[in-house]
Design an enzyme around this catalytic site. Structure first.
Site, mmCIF file in Angstrom:
data_model
loop_
_atom_site.group_PDB
_atom_site.id
_atom_site.type_symbol
_atom_site.label_atom_id
_atom_site.label_comp_id
_atom_site.label_asym_id
_atom_site.label_seq_id
_atom_site.Cartn_x
_atom_site.Cartn_y
_atom_site.Cartn_z
ATOM 1 N N GLU A 38 0.871 -1.172 0.000
ATOM 2 C CA GLU A 38 0.000 0.000 0.000
ATOM 3 C C GLU A 38 0.913 1.229 0.000
ATOM 4 O OE1 GLU A 38 -2.810 0.298 3.237
ATOM 5 O OE2 GLU A 38 -3.522 2.232 2.494
ATOM 6 N N ARG A 266 5.081 -12.765 9.788
ATOM 7 C CA ARG A 266 5.685 -11.443 9.618
ATOM 8 C C ARG A 266 7.082 -11.449 10.188
ATOM 9 N NH1 ARG A 266 1.811 -7.519 8.966
ATOM 10 N NH2 ARG A 266 3.122 -5.712 9.262
ATOM 11 N N LYS A 276 3.667 0.678 9.822
ATOM 12 C CA LYS A 276 3.774 1.934 9.080
ATOM 13 C C LYS A 276 3.157 3.087 9.854
ATOM 14 C CE LYS A 276 2.938 0.121 4.880
ATOM 15 N NZ LYS A 276 2.439 0.088 3.519
HETATM 16 P P1 ATP Z 1 1.674 -2.145 8.135
HETATM 17 O O1 ATP Z 1 0.823 -3.082 8.913
HETATM 18 O O2 ATP Z 1 2.950 -1.763 8.771
HETATM 19 O O3 ATP Z 1 0.931 -0.981 7.562
HETATM 20 P P2 ATP Z 1 1.204 -3.616 5.830
HETATM 21 O O4 ATP Z 1 1.287 -5.078 5.941
HETATM 22 O O5 ATP Z 1 -0.144 -3.009 5.840
HETATM 23 O O6 ATP Z 1 2.144 -2.989 6.900
HETATM 24 P P3 ATP Z 1 1.578 -3.365 3.052
HETATM 25 O O7 ATP Z 1 2.130 -2.253 2.274
HETATM 26 O O8 ATP Z 1 0.144 -3.658 2.926
HETATM 27 O O9 ATP Z 1 1.950 -3.081 4.561
HETATM 28 O O10 ATP Z 1 2.431 -4.670 2.828
HETATM 29 C C1 ATP Z 1 2.774 -5.166 1.550
HETATM 30 C C2 ATP Z 1 3.175 -6.604 1.673
HETATM 31 O O11 ATP Z 1 4.285 -6.748 2.556
HETATM 32 C C3 ATP Z 1 2.044 -7.439 2.254
HETATM 33 O O12 ATP Z 1 1.930 -8.619 1.491
HETATM 34 C C4 ATP Z 1 2.482 -7.721 3.654
HETATM 35 O O13 ATP Z 1 1.991 -8.950 4.088
HETATM 36 C C5 ATP Z 1 4.006 -7.704 3.543
HETATM 37 N N1 ATP Z 1 4.586 -7.298 4.822
HETATM 38 C C6 ATP Z 1 4.357 -6.156 5.495
HETATM 39 N N2 ATP Z 1 5.012 -6.139 6.662
HETATM 40 C C7 ATP Z 1 5.685 -7.312 6.739
HETATM 41 C C8 ATP Z 1 6.551 -7.917 7.712
HETATM 42 N N3 ATP Z 1 6.862 -7.300 8.854
HETATM 43 N N4 ATP Z 1 7.066 -9.134 7.438
HETATM 44 C C9 ATP Z 1 6.771 -9.755 6.285
HETATM 45 N N5 ATP Z 1 5.964 -9.258 5.337
HETATM 46 C C10 ATP Z 1 5.426 -8.049 5.551
HETATM 47 MG MG MG Z 2 -1.715 -3.244 4.428
#
Ligand code: ATP
Ligand code: MG
Length: 566
Positions: A38, A266, A276
């Site tokens: 995102e 994660r 984020k």
């Molecule tokens: P946040 O919860 O910090 O906003 P998010 O998961 O919403 O992070 P996205 O931009 O939606 O952030 O994530 C893009 C991809 O990266 C998704 O497939 C997510 O599962 C993966 N991802 C995000 N954070 C992690 C992490 N800490 N470890 C492994 N994969 C991750």
């Molecule tokens: Mg997300």
């Protein structure tokens, strides 16, 4: 495993599933993944895990493909700067989406059509409950939910209301489109989840003001995956409970592709935060200098700190991909960059806390050019010239007036070797009125260049820089941003900000050897006996040389932690 590349990553349970699928001939032998960020912030090391997994699978399987897809359905938090930063970071990490760049917003029209299909088959309805009522009606883990009074609306009425939602007739929050599934499902996500919500007054970075209704993640994601022909939709464990909904959406609309969602754990890293929302808070509140602050676990921050992309890929390979949540020690990430830089970073000398030293038996006004190897174990890296003069700087920590035999540096009356140069002896200590040492008077042995003195014992080797030719530089010494291994995991503290480490950045005014004046931005170096450093890209013009400490030479934290546990 069918592999077409020498840099194949280690296997894991996801690769095993793919192997089985290929054996069974599922998906016509295709392997197609996607990385779906995102654009509401910068990528961090957790995303790197997902990038290495998704792009790594595509790289390692014959004909494998991986899409970069921006999951851009929350226009109020997303913008084009984040889109650009994300693309830069994925590329820098060494991955290439080629012509497979997508935006969920490209599918707004199609998503809308699928929503209408669900309305027409009686699988979705427009609901006028307030957000609070929706929550109340949803029930709890132990109690079933209650059906919305709007659930029984006719297809025609829903069709009409949804059209009016799109046309902008309703205010934010007054109507939503919901899936009609099961208000008694033990899985809360299946209790008539929201598919569309109304958002006026925001400009989407791609679609502008064309839409005032936006699809929810749980609807957008399966549809986007299916439209792109994804075979394996890899996501983190918190989406495990969403999988039935993912499958429900695809089972109830007309698409010919049904990707398999597989969840993995994660990455959590100690002494930092990764959400984020929290990173945004650190940036917005000025706790750090920006998304690329070298103390942040963002890719941009790690790059500026001096991490190489290969060290991050190595880290991602080492932590592996599993189903069990855990927290990885920072030491593991640091070990990866240390190993990389130990092999590849040229050596140099820098004095971080300068103390002047005068070699009294060295001819005044003269000097000589000595040669030093750039790497002790790799001759191919060549050598450099270092000027030696009568006045030099050494580090304050490398001198004590008196010390036990264990102290392998300079003491009054003792001999020590200057790295790449002569053996010297300290004869006299000069102090100011406040008893602070301001200068050392020494003598050198001209026969000790590349040769040991005969019959005398030299305590150790210290680094130095010519006081005449040394170049002043600012050296930024970074430490962990938080003083607690899980700053956001402690319910007793009001905020993760309570755990900020006040010493996360210290600045030293150093002297570095003149060869570094011509080092290129981002150059990686080992300052001998000090650690690994990187020439700052973003130094304000006119500020001279600025170096960021990437990592210390040894894992001093492991020791500190052990001691505090004793
Ligand atoms: P946040 O919860 O910090 O906003 P998010 O998961 O919403 O992070 P996205 O931009 O939606 O952030 O994530 C893009 C991809 O990266 C998704 O497939 C997510 O599962 C993966 N991802 C995000 N954070 C992690 C992490 N800490 N470890 C492994 N994969 C991750
Ligand atoms: Mg997300």
């Amino acid at each position: 495993m069918s592999s077409n590349n020498e840099t194949t990553a280690p296997s894991n349970f996801i690769r095993q599933i793919i192997d089985q699928d290929l054996k069974a001939g599922t998906n016509d032998g295709r392997v197609h993944t996607r990385f779906p960020p995102e654009p509401n912030g910068y990528l961090h090391i957790g995303h790197a895990k997902s990038i290495c997994l998704n792009f790594g699978v595509a790289r390692d399987y014959q004909g494998g493909q991986c899409n970069l897809r921006f999951d851009d359905t929350n226009p109020h938090k997303e913008n084009i700067d984040y889109v650009n930063a994300i693309m830069e970071d994925v590329k820098w990490l060494g991955f290439d989406w080629q012509d497979r760049l997508f935006y969920a917003s490209d599918y707004f029209e199609k998503l809308h059509d699928f929503a209408i299909e669900l309305i027409k088959t009686g699988k979705a309805y427009v609901c006028g409950l307030t957000a609070e009522e929706v929550r109340e009606y949803r029930g709890t883990l132990t109690e079933p939910g209650k059906e919305s009074p709007f659930r029984a609306r006719s297809v025609e009425e829903n069709f009409d209301l949804f059209a009016r939602m799109r046309a902008g007739e309703f205010n934010d929050g007054t109507q939503v489109l919901r899936a009609r599934i099961d208000m008694a499902s033990p899985n809360m996500n299946m209790r008539d989840p929201t598919l569309y919500r109304i958002r006026h007054g925001v400009t989407h970075h791609k679609t502008g003001e064309a839409w005032c209704i936006y699809p929810m993640y749980d609807f957008t994601h399966p549809v986007s995956d299916a439209l792109e022909g994804i075979t394996h939709s890899l996501c983190t464990l918190e989406f495990e409970d969403h999988r039935p909904l993912y499958d429900w959406v695809l089972d109830n609309i007309t698409v010919d592709c049904h990707p398999q969602q597989i969840e993995f754990s994660r990455l959590n890293l100690e002494y930092t935060v990764m959400s984020k929302r929290k990173l945004t808070q650190l940036v917005d509140e000025g706790v750090v200098s920006g998304w690329d602050d070298p103390r942040l676990p963002t890719i941009a921050g790690l790059r500026r700190r001096g991490y190489t992309s290969s060290s991050i890929r190595t880290f991602c390979d080492r932590i592996g991909v599993t189903k069990s949540d855990n927290s990885v020690e920072m030491g593991m990430l640091e070990a990866c960059i240390r190993e990389d830089l130990d092999r590849h970073a040229p050596r140099a000398m820098a004095v971080l806390d300068p103390l002047k030293l005068v070699i009294e038996n060295y001819p005044e006004g003269e000097g000589e050019i000595l040669s030093a190897p750039n790497h002790p174990k790799d001759e191919s890296m060549g050598s450099r010239e270092i000027p030696f003069t009568r006045e030099i700087y050494i580090d304050r920590a490398d001198f004590r007036e008196e010390a036990s035999r264990k102290y392998k540096r300079m003491v009054t009356g003792g001999e020590v070797r200057l790295r790449n140069a002569y053996v010297i002896r300290c004869d006299q200590v000069i102090k100011d009125d406040e008893d602070r040492i301001i200068e050392l008077r020494c003598s050198y042995d001209p026969d000790t260049l590349g040769a040991n003195p005969v019959g005398r014992k030299v305590r150790g080797v210290i680094h130095w820089v010519s006081a005449i030719h040394g170049v002043p530089a600012e050296v930024r010494l970074y430490n962990r941003l938080f003083s607690h291994p899980t700053p956001d995991g402690d319910k007793q503290m009001a905020s993760f900000l309570d755990y900020l480490n006040p010493d996360s950045l210290k600045t030293a005014q150093a002297y570095v050897e003149p060869s570094l004046a011509s080092a290129g931005d981002g150059s990686h170096l080992q300052f001998e006996r000090e650690g690994y450093f990187c020439l700052e890209h973003n130094a304000e013009a006119g500020n001279g040389l600025v170096f960021n400490r990437t990592v210390t030479l040894r894992d001093s934290w492991a020791k500190i932690e052990q001691q505090s546990k004793k």
